[in-house]
Design a protein around this motif. Structure first.
Motif, short mmCIF file in Angstrom:
data_model
loop_
_atom_site.label_atom_id
_atom_site.label_comp_id
_atom_site.label_asym_id
_atom_site.label_seq_id
_atom_site.Cartn_x
_atom_site.Cartn_y
_atom_site.Cartn_z
N TYR A 196 -5.00 -2.03 -0.55
CA TYR A 196 -3.96 -2.74 0.20
C TYR A 196 -4.01 -2.36 1.69
O TYR A 196 -3.85 -3.22 2.57
CB TYR A 196 -2.58 -2.42 -0.37
CG TYR A 196 -2.18 -3.30 -1.53
CD1 TYR A 196 -2.12 -4.69 -1.41
CD2 TYR A 196 -1.85 -2.73 -2.77
CE1 TYR A 196 -1.75 -5.49 -2.48
CE2 TYR A 196 -1.48 -3.53 -3.85
CZ TYR A 196 -1.43 -4.91 -3.70
OH TYR A 196 -1.06 -5.70 -4.76
N PHE A 197 -4.22 -1.08 1.99
CA PHE A 197 -4.26 -0.66 3.39
C PHE A 197 -5.45 -1.31 4.11
O PHE A 197 -5.32 -1.76 5.26
CB PHE A 197 -4.34 0.86 3.49
CG PHE A 197 -3.08 1.56 3.09
CD1 PHE A 197 -1.84 1.06 3.48
CD2 PHE A 197 -3.12 2.72 2.33
CE1 PHE A 197 -0.67 1.71 3.11
CE2 PHE A 197 -1.95 3.37 1.96
CZ PHE A 197 -0.72 2.86 2.35
N LEU A 224 -6.64 6.66 5.69
CA LEU A 224 -7.28 7.97 5.78
C LEU A 224 -6.61 8.97 4.84
O LEU A 224 -7.28 9.76 4.17
CB LEU A 224 -7.22 8.48 7.22
CG LEU A 224 -7.73 9.90 7.45
CD1 LEU A 224 -9.19 10.05 7.01
CD2 LEU A 224 -7.56 10.31 8.92
N THR A 225 -5.28 8.93 4.77
CA THR A 225 -4.56 9.83 3.87
C THR A 225 -5.01 9.62 2.43
O THR A 225 -5.26 10.58 1.69
CB THR A 225 -3.04 9.58 3.98
OG1 THR A 225 -2.62 9.86 5.32
CG2 THR A 225 -2.27 10.47 3.01
N VAL A 226 -5.14 8.36 2.02
CA VAL A 226 -5.58 8.05 0.66
C VAL A 226 -7.02 8.49 0.46
O VAL A 226 -7.38 9.06 -0.59
CB VAL A 226 -5.43 6.53 0.40
CG1 VAL A 226 -6.13 6.14 -0.90
CG2 VAL A 226 -3.95 6.15 0.33
N HIS A 227 -7.86 8.25 1.45
CA HIS A 227 -9.27 8.64 1.37
C HIS A 227 -9.41 10.14 1.12
O HIS A 227 -10.17 10.57 0.25
CB HIS A 227 -9.97 8.24 2.68
CG HIS A 227 -11.41 8.60 2.76
ND1 HIS A 227 -12.40 7.86 2.15
CD2 HIS A 227 -12.04 9.64 3.38
CE1 HIS A 227 -13.58 8.41 2.39
NE2 HIS A 227 -13.39 9.50 3.14
N LEU A 228 -8.65 10.93 1.87
CA LEU A 228 -8.70 12.38 1.71
C LEU A 228 -8.10 12.83 0.38
O LEU A 228 -8.61 13.73 -0.28
CB LEU A 228 -7.98 13.05 2.88
CG LEU A 228 -8.58 12.82 4.26
CD1 LEU A 228 -7.72 13.46 5.35
CD2 LEU A 228 -10.02 13.35 4.33
N ALA A 229 -7.01 12.18 -0.03
CA ALA A 229 -6.35 12.55 -1.28
C ALA A 229 -7.24 12.26 -2.49
O ALA A 229 -7.15 12.97 -3.51
CB ALA A 229 -5.02 11.80 -1.41
N ARG A 230 -8.06 11.24 -2.37
CA ARG A 230 -8.95 10.90 -3.49
C ARG A 230 -10.19 11.78 -3.52
O ARG A 230 -11.00 11.70 -4.46
CB ARG A 230 -9.38 9.43 -3.39
CG ARG A 230 -8.24 8.42 -3.55
CD ARG A 230 -8.74 7.00 -3.43
NE ARG A 230 -9.58 6.63 -4.54
CZ ARG A 230 -10.27 5.48 -4.62
NH1 ARG A 230 -10.23 4.63 -3.61
NH2 ARG A 230 -11.00 5.21 -5.68
N GLU A 236 -6.09 4.17 -5.67
CA GLU A 236 -7.12 3.14 -5.53
C GLU A 236 -6.48 1.83 -5.04
O GLU A 236 -6.98 1.19 -4.10
CB GLU A 236 -7.83 2.91 -6.86
CG GLU A 236 -8.93 1.85 -6.76
CD GLU A 236 -9.68 1.66 -8.06
OE1 GLU A 236 -10.61 0.83 -8.09
OE2 GLU A 236 -9.36 2.35 -9.06
N ALA A 237 -5.39 1.42 -5.68
CA ALA A 237 -4.70 0.20 -5.27
C ALA A 237 -4.16 0.34 -3.85
O ALA A 237 -4.27 -0.58 -3.03
CB ALA A 237 -3.57 -0.13 -6.23
N GLY A 284 0.82 -1.21 0.00
CA GLY A 284 0.00 0.00 0.00
C GLY A 284 0.85 1.25 0.00
O GLY A 284 0.56 2.22 -0.72
N LYS A 285 1.90 1.24 0.79
CA LYS A 285 2.78 2.40 0.87
C LYS A 285 3.48 2.66 -0.46
O LYS A 285 3.58 3.81 -0.92
CB LYS A 285 3.81 2.19 1.98
CG LYS A 285 4.71 3.38 2.21
CD LYS A 285 5.67 3.11 3.36
CE LYS A 285 6.66 4.24 3.52
NZ LYS A 285 7.64 3.99 4.61
N LEU A 286 3.95 1.60 -1.11
CA LEU A 286 4.63 1.75 -2.40
C LEU A 286 3.68 2.28 -3.46
O LEU A 286 4.04 3.16 -4.26
CB LEU A 286 5.24 0.42 -2.83
CG LEU A 286 6.48 -0.02 -2.04
CD1 LEU A 286 6.79 -1.49 -2.29
CD2 LEU A 286 7.69 0.84 -2.41
#
Length: 373
Positions: free
Chosen positions: A297-298, A322-328, A292-293, A282-284
């Protein structure tokens, strides 16, 4: 019926030599050596300290750990692989207390031991195959269900590890330490988990500098020897560690390839490094802006972390999720956060519960819903 175990030619020879030693009059020496190695490592006290860490008592856990670590196994070659766990947990305590330099020192001490004893898994008497665990832990998860089709594997808590020398003839003739061969009970799963965690944290703390550190390549070189039984499911742990090591070494493509091969053991079973592998993937992907990917993974890392009682992975998976959720720019608060609170409370993971409240407040604040937060 117990699972059939893998005995390498090396271990088979050691066992035969132990029997021969008893027959030839070395029974007393062998019995003495066995008595000194009779307790399982890491010690039970270590797991009590780990539980304290999971409840957020970081300073107290670090203090208790000094006493536990003092009882670690030592020999003429220094500390043994059980100390990988003591160094890693000390690093985690410092990490959570905001002492990254001290944390990094502990992680690198753990990895130095992993390099020094890089053949330790060759000495382990592994089960030949993996059986399904039959655990219902996935059914108790409160924030969703995994979309993966893997099963939980059943891995023995303790496995036997060969110690000593196959041939003590030189020690008898020339003087020196006689170390008759014996088998020692070892908590292999925890040592593997801690090695992976030290690799992950070092990657995080070193950042771009990691690829310029000589230790990064030393670790990759040691793992590339693949010192685990050939054609055996335990090789998946080498794949996982290699993936994490290559990530710290700046080799992203190689890291992803190794990590993808390390998600399951035996083609279908989650293992003790699966949560960390999913988290690292997920981090990579997040760093590659494949949000989305990364988000998937997270979320999967959080499910796997729950299955293997790793609340530290769950906490980090939710933080990055949460970081991904906000970024999207997704609508609404990040759904897993509130839903996971009952599980964390029931399991007694106070630190995770506190993180869930903090992240939940941040999630609601980001959408302008201060009242719910």
């Amino acid at each position: 019926m117990p699972a059939e175990e893998t005995i390498s030619p090396y271990l088979r020879c050691a066992l035969l030599l132990t029997i021969a030693a008893a027959v030839s009059g070395l029974t007393t020496n062998v019995a003495f050596a066995q008595q000194t190695r009779d307790r399982v490592v890491p010690r039970d006290e270590y797991f009590l300290t780990l539980r304290g860490y999971y409840t957020g008592e970081y300073r107290s856990a670090a203090r208790q750990l000094r006493s536990v670590a003092a009882g670690g196994i030592r020999s003429t070659e220094g500390r043994w692989v059980d100390s990988i766990c003591y160094h890693t947990l000390a690093g985690e305590c410092y990490y959570q207390m905001g002492e990254p330099a001290l944390a990094l020192e502990q992680y690198e001490s753990a990895l130095a031991l992993a390099v020094r004893h890089s053949d330790w898994m060759l000495r382990v008497q592994f089960p030949r195959t993996i059986a399904p665990s039959g655990s219902t832990v996935r059914n108790r998860i409160t924030w969703g269900a995994s979309a993966r089709r893997s099963q939980l594997g059943n891995y023995p808590d303790t496995m036997s590890s060969f110690q000593g020398r196959l041939n003590n003839e030189n020690a008898f003739r020339q003087g020196g330490v006689v170390t008759p061969p014996s088998f020692h009970p070892l908590r292999v799963n925890e040592i593997v988990r801690c090695t992976g965690l030290s690799l992950y944290r070092r990657w995080e703390l070193m950042g771009p500098v990691g690829e310029h550190s000589p230790l990064s390549q030393t670790i990759v070189d040691a793992l590339s020897r693949r010192s685990a039984p050939a054609n055996h499911w335990s090789q998946v742990w080498i794949e996982a560690q290699l993936g994490l090591a290559q990530a710290a070494n700046g080799k992203r493509a190689e890291a992803i390839a190794h990590l993808r091969r390390a998600v399951v053991a035996g083609g279908e079973y989650d293992h003790h490094l699966t949560p960390l592998v999913l988290l690292a993937l997920g981090k990579l992907f997040m760093e590659d802006n494949n949000l989305e990917a990364a988000g998937n993974y997270f979320l999967e890392a959080s499910f796997a972390g729950a299955a293997f009682d790793q609340p530290d992975v769950i906490s980090e998976a939710f933080r990055h999720g949460l970081t991904v959720h906000l970024a999207r720019g997704a609508q609404g608060a990040y759904p897993p956060l509130v839903a996971a609170v009952p599980w964390a409370k029931r399991e007694g993971y106070d630190a995770l519960e506190a993180w869930l409240y903090v992240l939940g407040a941040e999630s609601f604040a980001a959408i302008g819903d201060a009242k719910s937060g």
